[in-house]
Every structure is written in structure tokens, then in C-alpha cells.
Design a protein around this motif. Structure first.
Motif, PDB file in Angstrom:
ATOM      1  N   ASP A 440       0.923  -1.332   0.035  1.00  0.00           N
ATOM      2  CA  ASP A 440       0.110   0.189  -0.069  1.00  0.00           C
ATOM      3  C   ASP A 440       0.923   1.179   0.027  1.00  0.00           C
ATOM      4  O   ASP A 440       1.971   1.250  -0.329  1.00  0.00           O
ATOM      5  CB  ASP A 440      -0.969  -0.045   1.204  1.00  0.00           C
ATOM      6  CG  ASP A 440      -2.326   0.663   1.236  1.00  0.00           C
ATOM      7  OD1 ASP A 440      -2.179   1.540  -0.081  1.00  0.00           O
ATOM      8  OD2 ASP A 440      -3.121   0.360   1.717  1.00  0.00           O
ATOM      9  N   THR A 441       0.370   2.302   0.143  1.00  0.00           N
ATOM     10  CA  THR A 441       1.219   3.608   0.235  1.00  0.00           C
ATOM     11  C   THR A 441       1.837   3.892   1.520  1.00  0.00           C
ATOM     12  O   THR A 441       1.351   3.113   2.325  1.00  0.00           O
ATOM     13  CB  THR A 441       0.117   4.781  -0.041  1.00  0.00           C
ATOM     14  OG1 THR A 441      -0.545   4.919   1.197  1.00  0.00           O
ATOM     15  CG2 THR A 441      -0.792   5.012  -1.451  1.00  0.00           C
ATOM     16  N   LEU A 442       2.836   4.443   1.647  1.00  0.00           N
ATOM     17  CA  LEU A 442       3.662   4.811   2.654  1.00  0.00           C
ATOM     18  C   LEU A 442       2.663   5.309   3.893  1.00  0.00           C
ATOM     19  O   LEU A 442       2.614   4.936   5.217  1.00  0.00           O
ATOM     20  CB  LEU A 442       4.847   5.769   2.643  1.00  0.00           C
ATOM     21  CG  LEU A 442       5.741   6.101   3.606  1.00  0.00           C
ATOM     22  CD1 LEU A 442       6.196   5.193   4.478  1.00  0.00           C
ATOM     23  CD2 LEU A 442       6.685   7.322   3.308  1.00  0.00           C
ATOM     24  N   ALA A 443       1.708   6.293   3.462  1.00  0.00           N
ATOM     25  CA  ALA A 443       0.720   6.909   4.582  1.00  0.00           C
ATOM     26  C   ALA A 443      -0.084   5.799   5.080  1.00  0.00           C
ATOM     27  O   ALA A 443      -0.473   5.892   6.226  1.00  0.00           O
ATOM     28  CB  ALA A 443       0.224   7.981   3.734  1.00  0.00           C
ATOM     29  N   SER A 466      14.783   8.859  12.024  1.00  0.00           N
ATOM     30  CA  SER A 466      15.591   9.374  11.047  1.00  0.00           C
ATOM     31  C   SER A 466      15.288   8.555   9.720  1.00  0.00           C
ATOM     32  O   SER A 466      16.320   8.198   9.033  1.00  0.00           O
ATOM     33  CB  SER A 466      16.883   8.763  11.364  1.00  0.00           C
ATOM     34  OG  SER A 466      17.894   9.468  10.737  1.00  0.00           O
ATOM     35  N   ALA A 467      14.156   8.842   9.301  1.00  0.00           N
ATOM     36  CA  ALA A 467      13.709   8.473   7.928  1.00  0.00           C
ATOM     37  C   ALA A 467      13.199   9.428   7.098  1.00  0.00           C
ATOM     38  O   ALA A 467      12.648   9.243   5.880  1.00  0.00           O
ATOM     39  CB  ALA A 467      12.383   7.400   7.989  1.00  0.00           C
ATOM     40  N   GLU A 468      13.755  10.728   7.158  1.00  0.00           N
ATOM     41  CA  GLU A 468      13.095  11.895   6.556  1.00  0.00           C
ATOM     42  C   GLU A 468      13.937  11.593   4.901  1.00  0.00           C
ATOM     43  O   GLU A 468      13.323  11.800   3.755  1.00  0.00           O
ATOM     44  CB  GLU A 468      13.643  13.059   6.974  1.00  0.00           C
ATOM     45  CG  GLU A 468      13.303  13.552   8.208  1.00  0.00           C
ATOM     46  CD  GLU A 468      14.666  13.213   9.250  1.00  0.00           C
ATOM     47  OE1 GLU A 468      15.162  12.204   9.197  1.00  0.00           O
ATOM     48  OE2 GLU A 468      14.637  13.976   9.952  1.00  0.00           O
ATOM     49  N   ASP A 469      15.006  11.114   4.829  1.00  0.00           N
ATOM     50  CA  ASP A 469      15.800  10.796   3.347  1.00  0.00           C
ATOM     51  C   ASP A 469      14.727   9.854   2.779  1.00  0.00           C
ATOM     52  O   ASP A 469      14.987   9.630   1.414  1.00  0.00           O
ATOM     53  CB  ASP A 469      17.003  10.343   3.621  1.00  0.00           C
ATOM     54  CG  ASP A 469      17.242   8.891   4.516  1.00  0.00           C
ATOM     55  OD1 ASP A 469      16.455   8.778   5.481  1.00  0.00           O
ATOM     56  OD2 ASP A 469      17.866   7.934   3.832  1.00  0.00           O
ATOM     57  N   VAL A 470      14.464   8.682   3.401  1.00  0.00           N
ATOM     58  CA  VAL A 470      13.540   7.773   2.733  1.00  0.00           C
ATOM     59  C   VAL A 470      12.435   8.399   2.042  1.00  0.00           C
ATOM     60  O   VAL A 470      12.048   8.199   0.670  1.00  0.00           O
ATOM     61  CB  VAL A 470      12.875   6.754   3.626  1.00  0.00           C
ATOM     62  CG1 VAL A 470      12.025   5.696   3.003  1.00  0.00           C
ATOM     63  CG2 VAL A 470      14.206   5.884   4.494  1.00  0.00           C
ATOM     64  N   LEU A 471      11.573   9.346   2.609  1.00  0.00           N
ATOM     65  CA  LEU A 471      10.671  10.117   2.061  1.00  0.00           C
ATOM     66  C   LEU A 471      10.989  10.957   0.881  1.00  0.00           C
ATOM     67  O   LEU A 471      10.432  10.976   0.127  1.00  0.00           O
ATOM     68  CB  LEU A 471       9.905  10.742   3.294  1.00  0.00           C
ATOM     69  CG  LEU A 471       8.810  11.700   2.800  1.00  0.00           C
ATOM     70  CD1 LEU A 471       7.579  10.625   2.152  1.00  0.00           C
ATOM     71  CD2 LEU A 471       8.196  12.467   3.726  1.00  0.00           C
ATOM     72  N   ASP A 479       2.314   9.288  -0.681  1.00  0.00           N
ATOM     73  CA  ASP A 479       1.507   8.493  -1.505  1.00  0.00           C
ATOM     74  C   ASP A 479       1.840   7.463  -2.327  1.00  0.00           C
ATOM     75  O   ASP A 479       1.355   6.927  -3.225  1.00  0.00           O
ATOM     76  CB  ASP A 479       0.605   9.425  -2.402  1.00  0.00           C
ATOM     77  CG  ASP A 479      -0.453  10.340  -1.506  1.00  0.00           C
ATOM     78  OD1 ASP A 479      -0.812   9.916  -0.449  1.00  0.00           O
ATOM     79  OD2 ASP A 479      -0.373  11.537  -2.053  1.00  0.00           O
ATOM     80  N   THR A 480       3.114   7.121  -2.077  1.00  0.00           N
ATOM     81  CA  THR A 480       4.013   6.098  -2.910  1.00  0.00           C
ATOM     82  C   THR A 480       3.702   5.007  -2.363  1.00  0.00           C
ATOM     83  O   THR A 480       3.850   4.502  -1.032  1.00  0.00           O
ATOM     84  CB  THR A 480       5.546   6.583  -2.884  1.00  0.00           C
ATOM     85  OG1 THR A 480       5.923   7.699  -3.068  1.00  0.00           O
ATOM     86  CG2 THR A 480       6.376   5.583  -3.741  1.00  0.00           C
ATOM     87  N   THR A 488      10.194  -2.528  -2.556  1.00  0.00           N
ATOM     88  CA  THR A 488      10.896  -1.378  -3.433  1.00  0.00           C
ATOM     89  C   THR A 488      11.927  -0.689  -2.326  1.00  0.00           C
ATOM     90  O   THR A 488      12.678   0.034  -2.863  1.00  0.00           O
ATOM     91  CB  THR A 488      10.093  -0.528  -3.799  1.00  0.00           C
ATOM     92  OG1 THR A 488       8.883   0.078  -2.734  1.00  0.00           O
ATOM     93  CG2 THR A 488       9.149  -0.961  -4.685  1.00  0.00           C
ATOM     94  N   LEU A 489      11.778  -1.025  -0.792  1.00  0.00           N
ATOM     95  CA  LEU A 489      12.802  -0.260  -0.111  1.00  0.00           C
ATOM     96  C   LEU A 489      13.887  -1.296   0.498  1.00  0.00           C
ATOM     97  O   LEU A 489      13.748  -2.500   0.227  1.00  0.00           O
ATOM     98  CB  LEU A 489      11.901   0.219   1.189  1.00  0.00           C
ATOM     99  CG  LEU A 489      10.768   0.960   0.957  1.00  0.00           C
ATOM    100  CD1 LEU A 489       9.995   1.245   2.102  1.00  0.00           C
ATOM    101  CD2 LEU A 489      11.192   2.286   0.308  1.00  0.00           C
TER     102      LEU A 489
END
Length: 594
Positions: A440-443, A466-471, A479-480, A488-489
Motif C-alpha cells: 500500500d502507500t507509505l501513508a 531518522s527516515a526523512e531521507d527515505v521520504l 502517497d508512494t 521497493t525499499l
């Protein structure tokens, strides 16, 4: 009785739809009773033909077809009406069959969600999937055939035997006895069919389990070039499934003809005895033909039950498997008390866990204090029981002995077995090493922890983890869609997303089951520092119990608990354990006093 006849329990599900059930039963009753009435009227019409009443020749040479046309109109009208009724009854049977399939699958899924982890570990994924798919489908087929074969046949037997007895008692009673004898033989054969189908179901479980593991573990399979061996194993399991299926079909094909032959003797009886009655003048030609038609209909319908006996045997075995799951009692029963708002700690006192299938205890005499806002590292060799101990805190597993209390000196302490499990798991959250994300989406994945969370709250949780760089790397941001299990991660990205999701739930106690193993030391330190600052930034302290084998992680903790052979053998700071405990030094690979 319900445990002996699990298929009857499935029929009891019709009470979920009483009006549709009543309507369908009425339509089937009308359709089958009208069949006997139609054949009785046909006999009357033939008798009129026999007596010369259907077509009357007048003295002027003309023929009067009014009686014949009247009979023709009546029979056509009844046939048309029966066709409409049969269509509607069949349609209703299919509709309620699908509704029952939905009810069964919904109950199975709900039960799977409520059962504790111990049950899932014992039974595996394959068995759960089989019960939800194959077994539920077989029940649906049986429930649909119940209307078309059992209920209809029962009504038809009553109508035809009653009509035959109207003509002559022996003409109807002998076929009834023959039919019941044949059906008794059919029923007696189902026990062995059920046994055979249970073997089929178990083989299908193994096929399902292998298929599930083959799909979810495709990376490991490709990494070790295991494709040929996995394909060979899967083929062997499919062949075993096919072998058991052939055994069941062979038994059905070889044993069902005998009762069908016995049932067919009722047709012979009606022909022979009916001819005898005609000779004695006790039966006319129309009644004889109607009797033969009634007997023919009866034989064909009862033989139809024989043809679907395999379906009912399969369904009986499937029903037993489904009710075994639905009747399973969760080992963990929720309490009713709520945790107080505020910072929470944990006290473990002589906690032990003894699996029923093992002699050795996983945990024994474990005692540990985690103060509100404290960070505790839990270390130990592989298999020492670290993950199990962590699972006790939110009651994913239950301790067999000892007590676990949650609270604080200011707010009071509560035994976790007295707490509402939903509230407990909202306040006490464990992040496993396996970072599971839904397709599903990240959100959407983040909001599993807090459905009403705003985007601002999600972003703050990602910052803490500390996951801002992932976003930033995701094309559509929150919405990804992140693919099945977060494929995908990378491993480290998944771990940080799962940690952020746990932080979004506003838990007071957080357990990290090696959930930072894929992170570098710098990122890990940044996350721990963020969590330490929660009290200053948001006014809430977070107690942490971290399972880890990394020295960099242990050095960030306020104190360390050493677990060995299911026991907490030492508690202290890193410096204290490194100085006084040889087991700890060997485990962490440090020199004396470092």
C-alpha cells in the motif's frame, strides 16, 4: 452432536438469512410438489384418452378436441410455472450459497486475527489459507447441492411415495423401503470417504505451504540457486496430493454403483406390480403411466445423490477442519482495566515460559525492572529467549509463571493479565526484526498505528526514526506505493519506516527486537538521541527495551540485561558487566573493563 456432524453446523448458518432461507425452501417445496401433481394430472389425461373422452367424434364426422386442448393447456401452464419456480429457487440457492461462503471466510479471517501467536506457530500459513479457500469452496458446493439434491430429493420422495400410495399402498411403500436401504448404504460409505478427503486436505496444506514459502522466499531461493530443488519438492507434493485425490475418487466410483443399483430396483417393482394391478383391474392405464413416471423421477433424483456423495464427503471433512479452527480458543484472554496516562515502566518477577511440546523452559525465573523513560539493552546468545521475553510485554505470548506489571510508582502498577489487550498493545509496542510492510502507500502503512494521524504527525514520526531521507527519495512522497512487504525499499529503510510507525502510535513502552540491525551506528545513535529528547520536545518519556547484539547499540542504553539459557543472569551498565561478567565480555567481544 455439533462436533460429530460438522456439516450440520454449516447448515445452521442459514439462520443468518432467515427470510431468504424461507423463500428458497418454499420455492423448492412448490417446485417438487408440483412435479408430482403434474405427473398425476398427466395420468388423468391419459386415462381420459383411454376412455375416449379426450377427443370426441360427433355424428357429423367432426372431432371435438376441447378436452384434449384443456389438458394440454393445463400441463403446459404447470410446466411453465415449474420452470419459473425452478429457475428462481436455483438462483436463490446460489445466492445464499455465496452469502454463506462470505460468512464462513469472514469468520475464518476474524478467528485467524484473534488467535495468539502460539497457535499460528503450530499450524502454519498453509493450513490457514487452505481452510479459507479450498475448504470453504467445498462447503459452498455442498450447501448448493444440499438444496438441489438433499432437500429437493426429500420433498420428492414424500410427494412421489405419497402419490404412489394413493394408487396402492404396496406400490409406494416397497419403493420407499428400497430407496431408504440404498441411501443407508450410501451414507455408510461416507465415513471412509471423509477419511480419504482428510488426507487430501493435509496434502493440499503442504502444497499451499510450499507455494507460500516459494513466493515469499523467492530472494533466498534465487540467491542460493535453489530453483530446481524447490520445483522438485513442489512437484512431489503436488503428486502426493494427486495420489490421495485419485484414491478418494476411485473409492467413490467403485462403491457408489451398488446402492444405485438397489435404488433402481424400485423402478422394476413399480413396473411389475403396476402391471399386476392393471391385470386385476385395480389400476388404469393412466395411473400406471403416472406411477412409472413418478418412480423414474424418484430413481433419477436419488441416484443424483449418489453422484454428489463425493462432494458431501469432501465437504464433511472440510467442515471438520474449518470448525476445528473456529472452535479454537485464544490462549490469551483480554482483561478490562486500562493503563493510566503518563510515563510507564515494567517489572518482571520470576517470569517463566514452558512450551507444551518441549521439556526445557524457554524462560525461567526472569526478573527485571525497567523504570519509566529508561533505555535497557537486552543481550544474549541466539536462542536464549530474548524475542520471547519481548513478546510477553504486549501479551503476544503469555507467561506460564511469575508476574509482569506495568505502571510507575506515582501511577501504580497493574498486572498485564488484568489489562485490556487493545489498550495494552497501543501503549506497549514491539517492533520485530522482520520489517513487515503491506502493499500500500507509505501513508497507509503509517496510519495502521494511528488511523486518524495527520500528515504532520506522520512526518514527525519519520523524523524521529531518522527516515526523512527515505521520504525524499520516494517519487510521490507519502502517497508512494511501496510494494509487497516493502520490496521497493532496502532493509534499513524498511526498519526505519516500521520504527516510525511504532512511534506514531504514541506508545509509552517500546520494544525493539533487533529492529535496528540494518542501520549504521550513526543513524542508530541519531534515533536514540531523538527518542531521549521526546520528553523535552513533546512532554512524554518513552521506555525502551532493545534486543541487540551490536556493541554500538548497547553503549546507548542506560543499563544492560544479560540473558543466558532462559534466565536473566546479570543486570548493570556496560562498564559494570564488562568488568565483572565473563559471559558478557565473550558475547560482546570486549576486553576486561572496556
Amino acid at each position: 452432536m455439533s462436533k460429530t456432524y460438522p456439516l450440520l453446523r454449516c447448515l445452521a448458518l442459514y439462520r443468518e438469512m432467515p427470510w431468504r432461507f424461507a423463500l428458497t425452501a418454499t420455492l423448492f417445496a412448490v417446485g417438487n410438489l408440483s412435479m408430482a401433481w403434474q405427473q398425476w394430472l398427466l395420468g388423468r389425461a391419459i386415462h381420459d384418452v383411454e376412455l375416449g373422452k379426450a377427443v370426441v367424434a360427433h355424428s357429423d364426422g367432426t372431432l371435438d378436441y376441447s378436452v384434449a386442448l384443456g389438458w394440454l393447456a393445463i400441463l403446459v401452464a404447470i410446466a411453465f410455472g415449474r420452470g419459473v419456480v425452478q429457475y428462481l429457487s436455483g438462483l436463490m440457492a446460489l445466492i445464499i450459497g455465496q452469502d454463506l461462503l462470505f460468512i464462513l471466510r469472514e469468520r475464518i479471517f476474524s478467528q485467524v486475527q484473534h488467535l495468539d501467536l502460539a497457535y499460528h506457530r503450530e499450524h502454519g500459513v498453509g493450513g490457514m489459507v487452505t481452510r479459507t479457500t479450498r475448504d470453504a469452496d467445498k462447503l459452498r458446493d455442498a450447501l448448493v447441492n444440499f438444496w438441489r439434491q438433499v432437500f429437493e430429493t426429500a420433498l420428492l420422495i414424500i410427494a412421489t411415495v405419497g402419490m404412489l400410495c394413493w394408487y396402492s399402498p404396496l406400490l409406494g411403500l416397497v419403493p420407499l423401503v428400497i430407496t431408504l436401504a440404498g441411501m443407508a448404504i450410501l451414507v455408510s460409505q461416507t465415513d471412509h470417504l471423509v477419511t480419504l478427503d482428510r488426507a487430501v486436505g493435509q496434502a493440499y496444506d503442504e502444497v499451499n505451504q510450499n507455494l507460500t514459502e516459494g513466493v515469499s522466499g523467492v530472494r533466498v531461493i534465487k540467491a542460493f540457486s535453489l530453483e530446481p530443488s524447490r520445483i522438485a519438492d513442489f512437484s512431489n507434493q503436488v503428486n502426493a496430493f494427486a495420489f490421495h485425490s485419485r484414491q478418494a475418487l476411485a473409492y467413490a466410483c467403485s462403491h457408489i454403483p451398488l446402492p444405485q443399483i438397489i435404488i433402481a430396483l424400485s423402478h422394476v417393482w413399480v413396473l411389475a406390480y403396476g402391471a399386476h394391478l392393471i391385470g386385476k383391474g385395480e389400476l388404469n392405464l393412466g395411473e400406471f403411466i403416472a406411477s412409472v413416471l413418478l418412480a423414474n423421477t424418484l430413481v433419477l433424483r436419488v441416484e443424483g445423490i449418489g453422484r454428489v456423495m463425493q462432494v458431501f464427503a469432501d465437504a464433511r471433512a472440510s467442515a471438520a477442519r474449518i470448525w476445528e479452527l473456529l472452535d479454537a480458543k485464544p490462549g490469551i484472554i483480554s482483561g478490562t482495566e486500562k493503563l493510566p496516562q503518563g510515563e510507564l515502566g515494567v517489572h518482571l518477577r520470576d517470569v517463566g515460559l514452558h512450551p507444551a511440546a518441549q521439556d526445557n523452559a524457554i524462560l525461567q525465573h526472569c526478573s527485571l525492572d525497567i523504570n519509566p523513560g529508561e533505555i535497557v539493552a537486552l543481550v544474549g546468545t541466539t536462542g536464549s529467549g530474548k524475542s520471547t521475553l519481548l513478546s510477553l510485554l504486549p501479551r503476544l505470548l503469555d507467561a506460564d509463571e511469575g508476574t509482569i506489571t506495568i505502571g510507575s510508582d506515582a501511577l501504580g502498577w497493574k498486572n498485564i493479565k488484568q489489562l485490556d489487550t487493545t489498550d495494552l498493545r497501543r501503549r506497549v509496542h514491539v517492533v520485530p526484526q522482520e520489517s513487515f510492510l503491506f502493499s500500500d502507500t507509505l501513508a497507509a502503512n503509517m496510519r495502521l498505528a494511528k488511523p486518524d494521524a495527520s500528515d504532520v504527525e506522520i512526518l514527525e514520526a519519520l523524523r524521529l526514526a531518522s527516515a526523512e531521507d527515505v521520504l525524499r527519495r520516494l517519487e510521490y512522497g507519502l502517497d508512494t506505493r511501496i510494494g509487497d512487504r516493502g520490496i521497493t525499499l532496502s532493509g534499513g529503510q524498511r526498519q526505519r519506516i516500521c520504527l516510525a510507525r511504532a512511534l506514531l502510535s504514541n506508545a509509552s513502552i517500546l520494544g525493539l527486537d533487533d529492529a535496528t540491525s540494518a542501520l549504521d551506528a550513526t543513524t542508530e545513535r541519531r534515533i536514540i538521541d531523538n527518542l531521549r529528547e521526546l520528553k523535552q520536545s513533546q512532554g512524554r518519556g518513552l521506555s525502551l527495551l532493545i534486543v541487540s547484539s551490536k556493541l554500538s547499540t548497547v553503549l546507548l542504553a542506560d543499563k544492560v540485561a544479560l540473558l543466558a539459557q532462559g534466565q536473566i543472569v546479570a543486570v548493570g551498565t556496560h562498564q559494570q558487566l564488562a568488568q565483572h561478567n565473563s559471559i558478557y565480555r565473550e558475547l560482546m567481544g570486549v576486553a576486561d573493563g572496556h
